[in-house]
Enzyme design. Sequence first.
Site, short mmCIF file in Angstrom:
data_model
loop_
_atom_site.label_atom_id
_atom_site.label_comp_id
_atom_site.label_asym_id
_atom_site.label_seq_id
_atom_site.Cartn_x
_atom_site.Cartn_y
_atom_site.Cartn_z
N LYS A 75 49.65 44.95 36.00
CA LYS A 75 48.75 45.78 36.80
C LYS A 75 49.54 46.43 37.93
O LYS A 75 50.37 45.78 38.56
CB LYS A 75 47.62 44.91 37.35
CG LYS A 75 46.50 45.67 38.06
CD LYS A 75 45.39 44.73 38.50
CE LYS A 75 44.25 45.44 39.19
NZ LYS A 75 43.15 44.52 39.56
N SER A 150 38.57 45.93 38.19
CA SER A 150 39.55 46.97 38.38
C SER A 150 40.77 46.88 37.47
O SER A 150 41.53 47.85 37.39
CB SER A 150 40.04 46.95 39.84
OG SER A 150 40.69 45.72 40.10
N SER A 174 37.69 41.24 38.85
CA SER A 174 38.51 42.30 38.26
C SER A 174 39.36 41.92 37.05
O SER A 174 39.96 42.79 36.45
CB SER A 174 39.43 42.89 39.32
OG SER A 174 38.75 43.89 40.01
N1 GLN Z 1 34.53 45.04 41.33
C1 GLN Z 1 34.77 44.27 42.52
C2 GLN Z 1 35.05 45.20 43.68
O1 GLN Z 1 34.93 46.35 43.50
C3 GLN Z 1 35.89 43.34 42.31
C4 GLN Z 1 37.21 43.99 42.39
C5 GLN Z 1 38.34 43.05 42.17
O2 GLN Z 1 38.14 41.91 41.75
N2 GLN Z 1 39.51 43.49 42.51
O3 GLN Z 1 35.38 44.79 44.74
#
Ligand code: GLN
Length: 503
Positions: A75, A150, A174
């Site tokens: 990532k 994400s 994410s």
């Molecule tokens: N979707 C969640 C957010 O927008 C989690 C994101 C993540 O785990 N990096 O914060």
Amino acid sequence: MKELLNQSISKIHLKLKERERACLELIEFMFEKINKSSLNSYITTFESQAKARAMEIDKKGDFNNLLTGIPIAIKDNICIKGFPTTCGSRILKDFIPPYNATVIDKLDKAGAIFLGKTNLDEFAMGSSTENSAFGPTFNPLNPEYVPGGSSGGSAASVGGGETICALGSDTGGSIRQPASFCGIVGLKPSYGRVSRYGLVAFASSLDQIGVLTRCVEDAAILLETIAGQDDRDSTSRNVSVPFYFKNLEPKVKGLKIGLPEEYFGEGIAPEVKERVLNAVHTLEKLGAKLCEVSLPHTDYAISTYYLIATAETSANLARYDGVRYGYRSRKWEVGSGKWEVGSGKSEVRGQKSGVRGQKSEVRSQKLKDMYEITRDEGFGNEVKRRIMLGTFGLQSGYYDEYYLKARKVRGLIAEDFENAFKEVDILITPTSPTLPFKLGEKTKDPLQMYLSDILTVSASLAGLPAISIPCGDFSGLSIGLQIIGKPFDEQTILNTAYAYERA
Ligand code: GLN
């Protein structure tokens, strides 16, 4: 080569070790797929470096580690020395870290081959990978749909056969939610299990690095490689790391599974609920015991998460100021003290009042302009929204009412889990309340997007390990189930997932 895509790392390892396949062949095959792909799962690829590394490995012929010669995608918020780490943001577009993340050093030592850096929501903020400055990633099962986020690039690359495995990061879901959307396995370890040195910070009390793989066995192998205390990350904990892979057992006899009632009620799509409950009954047939439990503060999880995560964002992202990292607005000409286009603030240069105090005020005003314009141009809308929300929640006058209260509720949420774990060994829930959604479906309504995290944020707030594994599909879209474990008990969730996968 294609047949290797359906095999576990340990099987591929045997083929490489017995010289049935060359490592270079495997890497070439991967890049054939990547170069033809329209998923937009990678931001940067390392084709020549990866091939050179493969040739080196083939030549040396030392395949003692299971990961030697195994392709992996990373990532793009995890630093690899000498290659861009963009975080999916314009503001870090040209940032090249001068060091490796600890997880990268560990994988490199094991002989894994890095294929490239994968797409993500900007600074890992989002649930669909649509918030990337490099365009959205598409779901490998159906490109009209999002891959989740994400870590959507990592999930799509694994699901789409453009790598064997990947690393992601999980702050509120994410890794798990994109794994669920792309039909693969995604494991978020306990907070403190894996070093975050070299992971670009989003919300430091929540961020964890974890793994995305095609099967449970692979998740065990990867986790074992990257886990462990690290002096360079004071939040990593000194808890011994089990041999997850060797200890992997498809055993659930006598295991007590808790089903939190709040995770199966209103708002959960019927087809999701049905697939997850079917899976739970499979585990019951294998000898597990089911038990209904309650996590009474679940309703507050989303607001708590979005207060804490944004507060930490506002602090962590203050460092992107056009001075130390990456992007600086081109409107700012170094040394001229002028704005190229009328910002309305460029008259400062001519002011020479002779009053010391006044002069320095004028100077700092100019610097502030540079910060502001750089940040305005460098950050996308979602990141700006979160910085503002977080700054608001931390302001004196609001601090007690918002941030401090959220911290207290976080404690209550963690306590809910402690109480549940007095009765049961693991918890099972759906990973996402709905099936994957279409691109563009939720971008206009941030709150709808935030709500898609409702089943994953609580385990993050409590620092617990959790895994998502596929448990069926509906109209060609994948459904995932989440297994949450006790602190540092990754082995039990892996074993349960393994038992289900085999069944
Ligand atoms: N979707 C969640 C957010 O927008 C989690 C994101 C993540 O785990 N990096 O914060």
